[in-house]
Motif scaffolding. Structure first.
Motif, PDB file in Angstrom:
ATOM      1  N   GLY A  32     -41.113  61.410  24.395  1.00 55.92           N
ATOM      2  CA  GLY A  32     -39.868  60.664  24.423  1.00 55.92           C
ATOM      3  C   GLY A  32     -40.058  59.161  24.479  1.00 55.92           C
ATOM      4  O   GLY A  32     -39.130  58.399  24.200  1.00 55.92           O
ATOM      5  N   LEU A  33     -41.246  58.701  24.837  1.00 50.76           N
ATOM      6  CA  LEU A  33     -41.533  57.270  24.889  1.00 50.76           C
ATOM      7  C   LEU A  33     -41.263  56.608  23.543  1.00 50.76           C
ATOM      8  O   LEU A  33     -40.815  55.461  23.478  1.00 50.76           O
ATOM      9  CB  LEU A  33     -42.998  57.059  25.295  1.00 50.76           C
ATOM     10  N   LYS A  34     -41.500  57.338  22.468  1.00 52.12           N
ATOM     11  CA  LYS A  34     -41.380  56.773  21.122  1.00 52.12           C
ATOM     12  C   LYS A  34     -39.941  56.439  20.752  1.00 52.12           C
ATOM     13  O   LYS A  34     -39.687  55.519  19.967  1.00 52.12           O
ATOM     14  CB  LYS A  34     -41.966  57.769  20.115  1.00 52.12           C
ATOM     15  N   SER A  35     -38.982  57.167  21.326  1.00 51.58           N
ATOM     16  CA  SER A  35     -37.602  57.006  20.895  1.00 51.58           C
ATOM     17  C   SER A  35     -36.679  56.359  21.930  1.00 51.58           C
ATOM     18  O   SER A  35     -35.572  55.956  21.582  1.00 51.58           O
ATOM     19  CB  SER A  35     -37.017  58.377  20.516  1.00 51.58           C
ATOM     20  N   VAL A  36     -37.113  56.262  23.179  1.00 54.78           N
ATOM     21  CA  VAL A  36     -36.229  55.712  24.206  1.00 54.78           C
ATOM     22  C   VAL A  36     -35.850  54.274  23.859  1.00 54.78           C
ATOM     23  O   VAL A  36     -36.649  53.510  23.307  1.00 54.78           O
ATOM     24  CB  VAL A  36     -36.912  55.789  25.600  1.00 54.78           C
ATOM     25  N   ASN A  37     -34.617  53.913  24.160  1.00 56.44           N
ATOM     26  CA  ASN A  37     -34.100  52.571  23.837  1.00 56.44           C
ATOM     27  C   ASN A  37     -34.289  52.228  22.364  1.00 56.44           C
ATOM     28  O   ASN A  37     -34.650  51.107  22.002  1.00 56.44           O
ATOM     29  CB  ASN A  37     -34.761  51.494  24.709  1.00 56.44           C
ATOM     30  N   GLU A  38     -34.080  53.241  21.513  1.00 57.21           N
ATOM     31  CA  GLU A  38     -34.210  53.092  20.060  1.00 57.21           C
ATOM     32  C   GLU A  38     -35.591  52.580  19.654  1.00 57.21           C
ATOM     33  O   GLU A  38     -35.741  51.870  18.658  1.00 57.21           O
ATOM     34  CB  GLU A  38     -33.116  52.162  19.520  1.00 57.21           C
ATOM     35  N   GLY A  39     -36.604  52.955  20.422  1.00 56.31           N
ATOM     36  CA  GLY A  39     -37.974  52.586  20.090  1.00 56.31           C
ATOM     37  C   GLY A  39     -38.415  51.238  20.614  1.00 56.31           C
ATOM     38  O   GLY A  39     -39.595  50.873  20.498  1.00 56.31           O
ATOM     39  N   LYS A  40     -37.511  50.484  21.227  1.00 58.99           N
ATOM     40  CA  LYS A  40     -37.856  49.134  21.686  1.00 58.99           C
ATOM     41  C   LYS A  40     -38.908  49.170  22.778  1.00 58.99           C
ATOM     42  O   LYS A  40     -39.842  48.354  22.794  1.00 58.99           O
ATOM     43  CB  LYS A  40     -36.599  48.415  22.185  1.00 58.99           C
ATOM     44  N   THR A  41     -38.783  50.124  23.715  1.00 58.81           N
ATOM     45  CA  THR A  41     -39.753  50.223  24.810  1.00 58.81           C
ATOM     46  C   THR A  41     -41.152  50.491  24.271  1.00 58.81           C
ATOM     47  O   THR A  41     -42.128  49.861  24.697  1.00 58.81           O
ATOM     48  CB  THR A  41     -39.343  51.348  25.775  1.00 58.81           C
ATOM     49  N   PHE A  42     -41.253  51.416  23.314  1.00 59.31           N
ATOM     50  CA  PHE A  42     -42.556  51.766  22.751  1.00 59.31           C
ATOM     51  C   PHE A  42     -43.175  50.570  22.034  1.00 59.31           C
ATOM     52  O   PHE A  42     -44.363  50.278  22.181  1.00 59.31           O
ATOM     53  CB  PHE A  42     -42.381  52.941  21.791  1.00 59.31           C
ATOM     54  N   ARG A  43     -42.366  49.849  21.281  1.00 60.54           N
ATOM     55  CA  ARG A  43     -42.881  48.674  20.563  1.00 60.54           C
ATOM     56  C   ARG A  43     -43.323  47.590  21.544  1.00 60.54           C
ATOM     57  O   ARG A  43     -44.332  46.919  21.323  1.00 60.54           O
ATOM     58  CB  ARG A  43     -41.817  48.140  19.600  1.00 60.54           C
ATOM     59  N   LEU A  44     -42.580  47.443  22.629  1.00 63.03           N
ATOM     60  CA  LEU A  44     -42.954  46.441  23.631  1.00 63.03           C
ATOM     61  C   LEU A  44     -44.308  46.782  24.246  1.00 63.03           C
ATOM     62  O   LEU A  44     -45.168  45.909  24.419  1.00 63.03           O
ATOM     63  CB  LEU A  44     -41.876  46.364  24.708  1.00 63.03           C
ATOM     64  N   ILE A  45     -44.497  48.058  24.583  1.00 59.44           N
ATOM     65  CA  ILE A  45     -45.768  48.491  25.171  1.00 59.44           C
ATOM     66  C   ILE A  45     -46.910  48.266  24.184  1.00 59.44           C
ATOM     67  O   ILE A  45     -47.978  47.753  24.555  1.00 59.44           O
ATOM     68  CB  ILE A  45     -45.676  49.966  25.600  1.00 59.44           C
ATOM     69  N   MET A  46     -46.701  48.637  22.918  1.00 63.29           N
ATOM     70  CA  MET A  46     -47.751  48.423  21.912  1.00 63.29           C
ATOM     71  C   MET A  46     -48.090  46.941  21.780  1.00 63.29           C
ATOM     72  O   MET A  46     -49.263  46.566  21.656  1.00 63.29           O
ATOM     73  CB  MET A  46     -47.318  48.998  20.567  1.00 63.29           C
ATOM     74  N   ARG A  47     -47.073  46.086  21.813  1.00 61.18           N
ATOM     75  CA  ARG A  47     -47.324  44.647  21.695  1.00 61.18           C
ATOM     76  C   ARG A  47     -48.193  44.145  22.839  1.00 61.18           C
ATOM     77  O   ARG A  47     -49.140  43.368  22.625  1.00 61.18           O
ATOM     78  CB  ARG A  47     -46.000  43.892  21.677  1.00 61.18           C
TER      79      ARG A  47
END
Length: 365
Positions: free
Chosen positions: A130-145
């Protein structure tokens, strides 16, 4: 011999560390490559006891029992490898999916601090799908950054653990990171089980669990639960049409599929969780009862000599939150092969996140 000294945050009972402990490869020159536990941290006292007893019995002080917020990361021993399965409570599809704004969402930043302070050569980060889709993916992208900005090339993938020998349909995002100056590309290891998965029957009966095995206490059920289970076919749950009307649960609203769900003996288990009320303990396909913790541990690929500390519910929580050692072993051995220059089969199915694609994702933040 090449030994990677590993640190770990949010270590739980040590499922990932057990996978690391049993991961060893030998290169063409006869040199062994392995991983060595150096330190670990968790805020759960019983999980720390479990970790010490099974992973580091000779180095009990290497397991730090305290909230991660109180750990002085700058004073931890230097490491070559790092693992952190940061708490998934705010990223799961079950619940409110609060992401970074939740109570646990910010805890991944302590893993970032370890990376920036100690600069290990590689890391593994684990979380729910679910990490990939929470907050429309913004959380996952932030973590990757944040991971990339810490100096790493990252290789995220949604692993289906049943495809790697775990007798359980458990899907988790694993992010492997390798320091940019290593100039190495990690490849997602090819699944070892595709057409025929390891089944619940095979996991629990081959070999049979000894009666006096640790963590093998049976649950005492009320007669009405036993009667209801006797009417539920393997693989079905409390909403089965086979249950007589008078025995059915009176529930309004959403009906969770895992309530009193029995295992199907010829399929992997459904996902094991660490908490939940009545009806969520995973149920035997033949006997009208919940599984024991030892049986749950087998479905998580823990060996029977891995003994969990704590009472029955504390043990259940540890098992449900752990990374399956078998899955960790497959991924860590692929990392070791990457560093040793040993070829291995790559999962070639479907699209993969290239470093360019990841950067495009991050540019949308």
């Amino acid at each position: 011999m090449t030994v990677f000294k590993k640190g770990e945050l949010f270590s739980g009972p040590g499922g990932l560390s057990l996978g690391a402990k049993i991961s060893k490869i030998v290169d063409g020159n006869g040199i062994e490559h392995s991983v060595e536990h150096t330190w670990a941290n968790d805020f759960n006292e019983e999980a720390c006891k479990t970790f010490i007893n099974n992973i580091s019995p000779n180095k009990p002080a290497s397991v730090i029992y305290k909230p991660v917020q109180k750990v002085d990361i700058s004073k931890l021993e230097g490491i070559d490898a790092f693992a952190f399965g940061f708490p998934c409570n705010d990223f799961s599809i079950v619940g409110k999916s609060l992401g970074i704004d939740g109570e646990y969402g910010h805890l991944f930043t302590y893993g970032i601090e370890v990376l920036r302070t100690h600069q290990p050569r590689w890391f593994i980060a684990e979380n729910v799908g679910g990490l990939k889709s929470v907050n429309e993916g913004k959380t996952f992208r932030l973590i990757m950054r944040e991971l990339i900005n810490s100096g790493y090339d990252i290789f995220p993938h949604l692993y289906k653990f049943e495809e790697y020998g775990v007798p359980q349909a458990r899907h988790r995002i694993i992010i492997v990171g390798i320091k940019k100056d290593e100039n190495l590309k990690f490849k997602i290891p090819a699944p070892t089980y595709i057409d025929k998965f390891k089944t619940a029957r095979e996991a629990l009966l081959n070999p049979p669990i000894l009666e006096n095995a640790p963590n093998h206490q049976f649950t005492r059920h009320k007669q009405r639960v036993i009667d209801m289970l006797n009417h539920i076919p393997p693989g079905e749950n409390a909403w089965s049409e086979k249950i007589p009307e008078k025995m059915r649960l009176r529930v309004k609203g959403a009906r969770m599929s895992q309530i009193y769900r029995r295992l199907h003996p010829e399929k992997p288990s459904y996902t094991i969780t660490g908490s939940g009320g009545g009806g969520t303990h995973i149920y035997h396909w033949e006997q009208p009862r919940a599984l024991t913790n030892r049986e749950r541990a087998r479905l998580q690929s823990f060996p029977d000599n891995f003994v969990f500390s704590g009472n029955k519910e504390q043990v259940r929580q540890q098992i449900g939150m752990a990374v399956p050692p078998q899955a960790a072993k497959v991924i860590i051995e692929a990392i070791l092969k990457t560093f040793a220059g040993i070829p291995y089969r790559e999962d070639s199915r479907g699209p993969r996140w290239s470093q360019i694609q990841i950067q495009k994702q991050l540019n949308s933040l």
